[in-house]
Enzyme design. Structure first.
Site, short mmCIF file in Angstrom:
data_model
loop_
_atom_site.label_atom_id
_atom_site.label_comp_id
_atom_site.label_asym_id
_atom_site.label_seq_id
_atom_site.Cartn_x
_atom_site.Cartn_y
_atom_site.Cartn_z
CB ALA A 1 -0.80 -0.48 0.76
NE ARG A 2 0.84 5.97 -1.79
CZ ARG A 2 0.26 5.15 -3.21
NH1 ARG A 2 0.85 4.20 -3.23
NH2 ARG A 2 -0.18 5.95 -3.71
CG ASP B 1 5.58 -2.85 -4.80
OD1 ASP B 1 6.14 -2.59 -5.20
OD2 ASP B 1 4.58 -2.28 -5.19
CD GLU C 1 7.59 3.75 -2.24
OE1 GLU C 1 7.18 4.22 -3.14
OE2 GLU C 1 7.47 2.64 -1.31
CG HIS D 1 5.59 2.02 -5.31
ND1 HIS D 1 5.11 2.98 -4.43
CD2 HIS D 1 4.47 1.17 -5.89
CE1 HIS D 1 4.51 3.17 -4.35
NE2 HIS D 1 3.20 2.86 -5.34
CB ILE D 2 6.58 -2.84 -9.76
CG1 ILE D 2 7.18 -3.94 -9.24
CG2 ILE D 2 7.99 -2.44 -10.46
CD1 ILE D 2 7.72 -4.87 -9.61
N GLY D 3 3.46 -2.42 -7.56
CA GLY D 3 1.93 -3.19 -7.54
C GLY D 3 1.35 -3.08 -8.95
CB SER D 4 -0.73 -0.18 -10.64
OG SER D 4 0.38 0.65 -10.38
C1 8YV Z 1 1.54 3.45 -8.87
C2 8YV Z 1 0.17 3.42 -6.39
O1 8YV Z 1 2.57 2.49 -9.26
O2 8YV Z 1 -1.57 3.96 -7.80
C3 8YV Z 1 -1.15 4.13 -6.91
O3 8YV Z 1 -1.75 4.85 -5.52
O4 8YV Z 1 1.43 3.77 -5.93
C4 8YV Z 1 0.19 3.35 -7.73
O5 8YV Z 1 -0.15 2.21 -8.23
C5 8YV Z 1 1.61 4.60 -9.30
O6 8YV Z 1 1.03 5.56 -8.76
C6 8YV Z 1 1.76 5.45 -10.23
O7 8YV Z 1 1.72 6.12 -11.25
#
Ligand code: 8YV
Length: 319
Positions: free
Chosen positions: A238-239, A263, A268, A286-289
């Site tokens: 998440a964060r 992640d 960061e 930080h590659i969740g999405s």
């Molecule tokens: C992204 C994220 O890496 O959506 C979020 O809040 O932390 C992640 O999905 C990022 O913000 C892509 O811009």
């Protein structure tokens, strides 16, 4: 009529940039470096709209220096902790985000973190990769079984629910804390806890899925780690702000936590250099999405919000 001017702060997906360039007078930061305060302030005088990522910080101090031209910040992220929303509202700037479309990708990555942390992915990969694998025993790299274990989820929003759906596939006994209890048909059979403390007592695996706010800063601190069953595994996709990283190291040191899958970090990019010495911390940057499908969907959702705004409609993801 002239097309609105749009600044895209980072290298978004090709499909997103193509569509943006078709519909807007678009400038992309091809250098793909995080937009600095000075760049954001300069952009507010030259552009009607910005599509930023979580790497651009719209602090009150920055927003106070904005020129009146900027009308909308259409975030390419679901999290908006990088935006001072009251400050943006005070300047009359519309702010949107990209919920829904990244829930599965992020939940998928949280699952990877949970499995990797539970089953010694860091040390296992390293000894095979480096040729150091010269021994095997039934007592070698024995991990913690995920299937059938108790899972605690903090935050049953979209990502938390997507994670619960995937955890069902591992026959996990799911518990959750959320500000309010979900209707039964949205809870995946998970048991509701009205406090984080109550949830922690049953969380052999604990996964964080809440936003970073002043209230959730250091949500997992020394006192709360102590409430987990001994040998629990922490997952955070998440964060970084949600975890007191010194307390995390301490809990790993005493065996209160057996492993963590992370992640997200307080700092960061970069992470916490003190984590590197710990094989029981499985880390990703930080590659969740970060999947092709989700990056396109996030970009398109941000553009949908812009399109609605410039068509005089209320954007779907108005904050
Ligand atoms: C992204 C994220 O890496 O959506 C979020 O809040 O932390 C992640 O999905 C990022 O913000 C892509 O811009």
């Amino acid at each position: 009529m002239a097309k609105p001017r749009l600044w895209i702060t980072r290298r978004l997906s090709d499909a997103t940039i193509e569509r943006a360039a078709r519909d807007y007078d678009t400038v992309v930061n091809e250098a793909d470096t995080p937009g600095s305060a000075a760049e954001l302030i300069a952009a507010s005088a030259e552009f009607d709209a910005i599509i930023p990522c979580h790497s651009e910080h719209f602090s009150a101090e920055v927003v106070a220096q904005f020129a009146p031209r900027l009308k909308i910040v259409a975030n390419h992220s679901v999290g908006v902790d990088h935006c001072d929303l009251p400050a943006l509202a005070a300047r009359g700037i519309t702010v949107t985000n990209t919920p829904d479309v990244l829930s599965d990708a992020t939940a998928e990555l949280a699952m990877l973190l949970m499995l990797g942390a539970a089953r010694h992915a860091v040390a296992g990969d390293r000894i095979v990769r480096t040729g150091a694998w010269d021994f095997w025993s039934p007592s070698f790299m024995v991990g913690k079984q995920v299937t059938g274990a108790r899972l605690g989820i903090v935050g049953m929003g979209r990502v938390g629910r997507a994670f619960a759906a995937k955890a069902k596939g591992f026959d996990m006994e799911i518990h959750y804390y959320n500000r309010s209890e979900l209707p039964a048909d949205q809870a995946f059979g998970a048991a509701y806890h009205s406090s984080v403390e109550s949830l922690l007592g049953v969380a052999d695996f604990l996964s964080l899925h809440c936003p970073a706010t002043p209230e959730t800063t250091d949500l997992m601190n020394r006192d709360r780690f102590a409430l987990l069953p001994r040998g629990a595994v922490l997952v955070n996709a998440a964060r970084g702000a949600l975890v007191d990283e010194d307390a995390l190291l301490e809990a790993l040191g005493t065996g209160q936590l057996s492993a963590a899958g992370l992640d997200c970090f307080k700092v960061e990019p970069g992470g916490n250099p003190a984590f590197a010495a710990h094989d029981n911390i499985f880390m990703l940057p930080h590659i969740g999405s970060a999947t092709t499908r989700t990056r396109d969907a996030m970009g398109f959702r941000a553009l949908d919000n812009l399109d609605a705004y410039f068509a005089g409609q209320t954007p779907r993801d108005l904050l």
